[in-house]
Design a protein around this motif. Structure first.
Motif, PDB file in Angstrom:
ATOM      1  N   PRO A 214       0.803  -1.208   0.000  1.00 10.83           N
ATOM      2  CA  PRO A 214       0.000   0.000   0.000  1.00 10.83           C
ATOM      3  C   PRO A 214       0.843   1.268   0.000  1.00 10.83           C
ATOM      4  O   PRO A 214       2.017   1.244   0.361  1.00 10.83           O
ATOM      5  CB  PRO A 214      -0.764  -0.097   1.314  1.00 10.83           C
ATOM      6  N   HIS A 215       0.219   2.359  -0.357  1.00  9.24           N
ATOM      7  CA  HIS A 215       0.871   3.653  -0.362  1.00  9.24           C
ATOM      8  C   HIS A 215       1.161   4.129   1.065  1.00  9.24           C
ATOM      9  O   HIS A 215       2.202   4.719   1.336  1.00  9.24           O
ATOM     10  CB  HIS A 215      -0.038   4.660  -1.076  1.00  9.24           C
ATOM     11  N   GLU A 216       0.222   3.844   1.948  1.00  9.37           N
ATOM     12  CA  GLU A 216       0.317   4.402   3.308  1.00  9.37           C
ATOM     13  C   GLU A 216       1.158   3.495   4.208  1.00  9.37           C
ATOM     14  O   GLU A 216       0.751   2.364   4.489  1.00  9.37           O
ATOM     15  CB  GLU A 216      -1.082   4.548   3.937  1.00  9.37           C
ATOM     16  N   GLU A 217       2.271   4.051   4.712  1.00 10.96           N
ATOM     17  CA  GLU A 217       3.128   3.267   5.619  1.00 10.96           C
ATOM     18  C   GLU A 217       2.391   2.899   6.898  1.00 10.96           C
ATOM     19  O   GLU A 217       2.606   1.835   7.474  1.00 10.96           O
ATOM     20  CB  GLU A 217       4.385   4.078   5.978  1.00 10.96           C
ATOM     21  N   TRP A 218       1.508   3.830   7.359  1.00 11.95           N
ATOM     22  CA  TRP A 218       0.846   3.627   8.646  1.00 11.95           C
ATOM     23  C   TRP A 218      -0.163   2.465   8.639  1.00 11.95           C
ATOM     24  O   TRP A 218      -0.689   2.108   9.685  1.00 11.95           O
ATOM     25  CB  TRP A 218       0.185   4.922   9.131  1.00 11.95           C
TER      26      TRP A 218
ATOM     27  N   LYS B  71       0.624   3.766 -15.635  1.00 14.66           N
ATOM     28  CA  LYS B  71       1.485   2.683 -16.130  1.00 14.66           C
ATOM     29  C   LYS B  71       2.150   1.943 -14.968  1.00 14.66           C
ATOM     30  O   LYS B  71       2.514   0.788 -15.090  1.00 14.66           O
ATOM     31  CB  LYS B  71       2.543   3.256 -17.071  1.00 14.66           C
ATOM     32  N   ALA B  72       2.316   2.651 -13.880  1.00 12.58           N
ATOM     33  CA  ALA B  72       2.827   2.041 -12.653  1.00 12.58           C
ATOM     34  C   ALA B  72       2.103   2.724 -11.504  1.00 12.58           C
ATOM     35  O   ALA B  72       2.072   3.946 -11.432  1.00 12.58           O
ATOM     36  CB  ALA B  72       4.330   2.238 -12.535  1.00 12.58           C
ATOM     37  N   LEU B  73       1.496   1.932 -10.650  1.00 11.23           N
ATOM     38  CA  LEU B  73       0.606   2.513  -9.644  1.00 11.23           C
ATOM     39  C   LEU B  73       0.856   1.906  -8.270  1.00 11.23           C
ATOM     40  O   LEU B  73       0.933   0.690  -8.127  1.00 11.23           O
ATOM     41  CB  LEU B  73      -0.851   2.248 -10.055  1.00 11.23           C
ATOM     42  N   THR B  74       0.986   2.784  -7.281  1.00  9.55           N
ATOM     43  CA  THR B  74       1.027   2.336  -5.895  1.00  9.55           C
ATOM     44  C   THR B  74      -0.338   2.632  -5.294  1.00  9.55           C
ATOM     45  O   THR B  74      -0.728   3.789  -5.183  1.00  9.55           O
ATOM     46  CB  THR B  74       2.131   3.077  -5.115  1.00  9.55           C
ATOM     47  N   ILE B  75      -1.059   1.582  -4.950  1.00  6.91           N
ATOM     48  CA  ILE B  75      -2.458   1.758  -4.544  1.00  6.91           C
ATOM     49  C   ILE B  75      -2.574   2.165  -3.079  1.00  6.91           C
ATOM     50  O   ILE B  75      -1.703   1.861  -2.262  1.00  6.91           O
ATOM     51  CB  ILE B  75      -3.273   0.467  -4.792  1.00  6.91           C
ATOM     52  N   ASP B  76      -3.670   2.859  -2.765  1.00  2.77           N
ATOM     53  CA  ASP B  76      -3.917   3.235  -1.369  1.00  2.77           C
ATOM     54  C   ASP B  76      -4.842   2.194  -0.731  1.00  2.77           C
ATOM     55  O   ASP B  76      -5.178   1.174  -1.344  1.00  2.77           O
ATOM     56  CB  ASP B  76      -4.492   4.652  -1.275  1.00  2.77           C
ATOM     57  N   HIS B  77      -5.283   2.489   0.489  1.00  2.40           N
ATOM     58  CA  HIS B  77      -6.049   1.481   1.240  1.00  2.40           C
ATOM     59  C   HIS B  77      -7.368   1.097   0.563  1.00  2.40           C
ATOM     60  O   HIS B  77      -7.901   0.032   0.811  1.00  2.40           O
ATOM     61  CB  HIS B  77      -6.315   1.971   2.670  1.00  2.40           C
ATOM     62  N   SER B  78      -7.875   1.977  -0.293  1.00  2.00           N
ATOM     63  CA  SER B  78      -9.215   1.710  -0.842  1.00  2.00           C
ATOM     64  C   SER B  78      -9.232   0.447  -1.699  1.00  2.00           C
ATOM     65  O   SER B  78     -10.221  -0.287  -1.702  1.00  2.00           O
ATOM     66  CB  SER B  78      -9.736   2.910  -1.638  1.00  2.00           C
ATOM     67  N   THR B  79      -8.165   0.183  -2.411  1.00  2.00           N
ATOM     68  CA  THR B  79      -8.120  -1.091  -3.145  1.00  2.00           C
ATOM     69  C   THR B  79      -7.187  -2.095  -2.453  1.00  2.00           C
ATOM     70  O   THR B  79      -7.293  -3.299  -2.689  1.00  2.00           O
ATOM     71  CB  THR B  79      -7.662  -0.882  -4.615  1.00  2.00           C
ATOM     72  N   PHE B  80      -6.314  -1.583  -1.578  1.00  2.00           N
ATOM     73  CA  PHE B  80      -5.392  -2.497  -0.898  1.00  2.00           C
ATOM     74  C   PHE B  80      -6.131  -3.379   0.119  1.00  2.00           C
ATOM     75  O   PHE B  80      -5.825  -4.568   0.254  1.00  2.00           O
ATOM     76  CB  PHE B  80      -4.267  -1.732  -0.192  1.00  2.00           C
ATOM     77  N   VAL B  81      -7.084  -2.801   0.839  1.00  2.00           N
ATOM     78  CA  VAL B  81      -7.782  -3.594   1.863  1.00  2.00           C
ATOM     79  C   VAL B  81      -8.519  -4.790   1.242  1.00  2.00           C
ATOM     80  O   VAL B  81      -8.348  -5.928   1.709  1.00  2.00           O
ATOM     81  CB  VAL B  81      -8.720  -2.700   2.722  1.00  2.00           C
ATOM     82  N   PRO B  82      -9.301  -4.584   0.173  1.00  2.00           N
ATOM     83  CA  PRO B  82      -9.911  -5.773  -0.471  1.00  2.00           C
ATOM     84  C   PRO B  82      -8.860  -6.727  -1.042  1.00  2.00           C
ATOM     85  O   PRO B  82      -9.050  -7.948  -1.025  1.00  2.00           O
ATOM     86  CB  PRO B  82     -10.760  -5.183  -1.596  1.00  2.00           C
ATOM     87  N   TYR B  83      -7.755  -6.167  -1.521  1.00  3.83           N
ATOM     88  CA  TYR B  83      -6.666  -7.029  -2.003  1.00  3.83           C
ATOM     89  C   TYR B  83      -6.155  -7.898  -0.850  1.00  3.83           C
ATOM     90  O   TYR B  83      -6.032  -9.117  -0.965  1.00  3.83           O
ATOM     91  CB  TYR B  83      -5.523  -6.180  -2.579  1.00  3.83           C
TER      92      TYR B  83
END
Lengths: 127, 276
Positions: free
Chosen positions: B79-83, B116-128
């Protein structure tokens, strides 16, 4: 000179924390690079969350930068919420009574301690 | 051709990834059981690609550039967010299909922003994290719509986007079995003075509209009403509309609803079961 500029300033704190540090070190100097009205300058200079909220600044950004500027700890969310509610902490998180009272006390002690440190610093700089 | 065979919506509250235990254990258990049910259904449906629809929270994009609709066609990580407390790591995309959906969109009046290269935030990371990562060989195509940061995308456009994505999948010359996952919370006030409040009445009204697939009623909601009644976070029903747009006929399986104040959101997970 708009809410957009304030959002840019806050977003850049999150994007590059060295900017947040530079702001903390010399807030007036840091803010000189941006086109801000007197009111906007004051709002950001004092991190007046409530005023920024009223002005239309995204709450997402207010919440993002608060821990960057004030330290990220267990009390951060409560401190933020207290400031968003004119100094009165609501129990929005539905915590048990004892826990809520403990957090209120911890905030009171912490803020008192910070206030005391500021007073000592001010006194030192005046003498 | 590829087949869209599954559709779900899930909460994406970051505390699910970082500190789920701050909430009541029973409520947390219900949510985690619902995620498990989605994993089971994804396996039963033999899903190999999930299109996950989220929204940025002023984390990935700044005031200099705020995409209304974005698709990640290449490398994905997060995810993007370290926290969130999770190491940033690569996430498998399905670049061929993503590129096809991108091109199909260009040909059908959707001028996406493209990552082309994406670091996702929690909105798609949590379901991932809670669904895709725990399954074998499921790839993820991230799609973002402007449902968190002003100016917001129009809800009607989200429905059209979902319809277009479904058509694009059907037009893809592969044999993939695809799911679409809308993400987001119901009522929640993010960073606002009312943060932590949950409006259960609004949440149930919203779930009822979703159950009836009453898109007209959802499109009739004004932003002023949603903001006042359910908070700035509730604008995320736009993400759900994308998934709803992709499935013409469904029966709603409500996997869970929990009003979780410590997670600052009305939390629900559903499956749109395809009807004949």
């Amino acid at each position: 000179m708009s809410v957009n500029t304030i959002e840019k300033i806050l977003w850049e704190f999150g994007d590059d924390p060295t900017r947040a540090k530079a702001f903390l070190k010399n807030p007036d100097g840091y803010l000189e690079q941006f086109q801000l009205t007197e009111d906007e300058f004051k709002m950001v200079r004092t991190m007046d969350l409530k005023a920024m909220d009223k002005y239309g600044v995204s709450n997402l950004l207010g919440m993002m930068v608060w821990p960057l500027l004030n330290g990220n700890n267990q009390l951060m969310a409560f401190d933020y919420l207290k400031r968003m509610n004119h100094g009165e902490l609501p129990n929005n998180f539905k915590l048990p009574g004892w826990q809520f009272r403990m957090i209120k006390t911890a905030l009171w002690v912490r803020n008192g301690w910070v206030g005391a440190l500021c007073f000592v610093g001010l006194k030192k700089s005046l003498t | 051709m590829a087949n869209l065979v599954g559709a779900f919506c899930t909460a994406h509250v970051p505390l699910i990834a970082s500190r789920p235990g701050v909430a009541d254990k029973k409520q947390v258990d219900h949510v985690m059981e619902a995620f498990a049910k989605i994993r089971t259904r994804m396996t039963e449906l033999e899903i190999d690609t999930a299109i996950v629809v989220g929204d940025d929270h002023y984390t990935m994009f700044g005031p200099h550039c705020l995409p209304r609709i974005l698709i990640g066609i290449g490398d994905v990580d997060g995810p993007h967010e370290e926290w969130l407390g999770h190491e940033r790591a690569p996430i498998a995309n399905n670049p061929a299909m993503a590129e096809h959906i991108m091109e199909y969109g260009f040909d059908h009046d959707f001028d996406w922003a493209v990552a082309k290269a994406l670091t996702i935030d929690h909105s798609t990371f949590v379901p991932y994290l809670k669904v895709i990562k725990e399954l074998d060989n499921v790839k993820m195509i991230p799609v973002y719509v402007a449902a968190g940061v002003m100016p917001l995308i129009k809800p009607k456009r989200c429905v059209q986007l979902g319809e277009m994505i479904a058509d694009a999948v059907a037009d893809y010359p592969g044999d993939e079995r695809v799911a679409i996952i809308g993400t987001g919370g119901l009522s929640h006030w993010v960073g606002a003075a009312d943060m932590g409040k949950v409006n259960e009445e609004f949440d149930h009204e919203m779930i009822d509209m979703i159950k009836r697939r009453d898109i007209d009623a959802m499109l009739a909601l004004t932003d002023e009403y949603v903001l006042e009644t359910a908070g700035n976070g509730a604008f995320e029903y736009r993400n759900w509309l994308v998934a709803m747009g992709a499935v013409k006929n469904y029966e709603l399986d409500l996997l869970c609803y929990e009003p979780i104040s410590p997670w600052v959101t009305g939390t629900t997970l559903v499956e749109f079961k395809f009807a004949a």
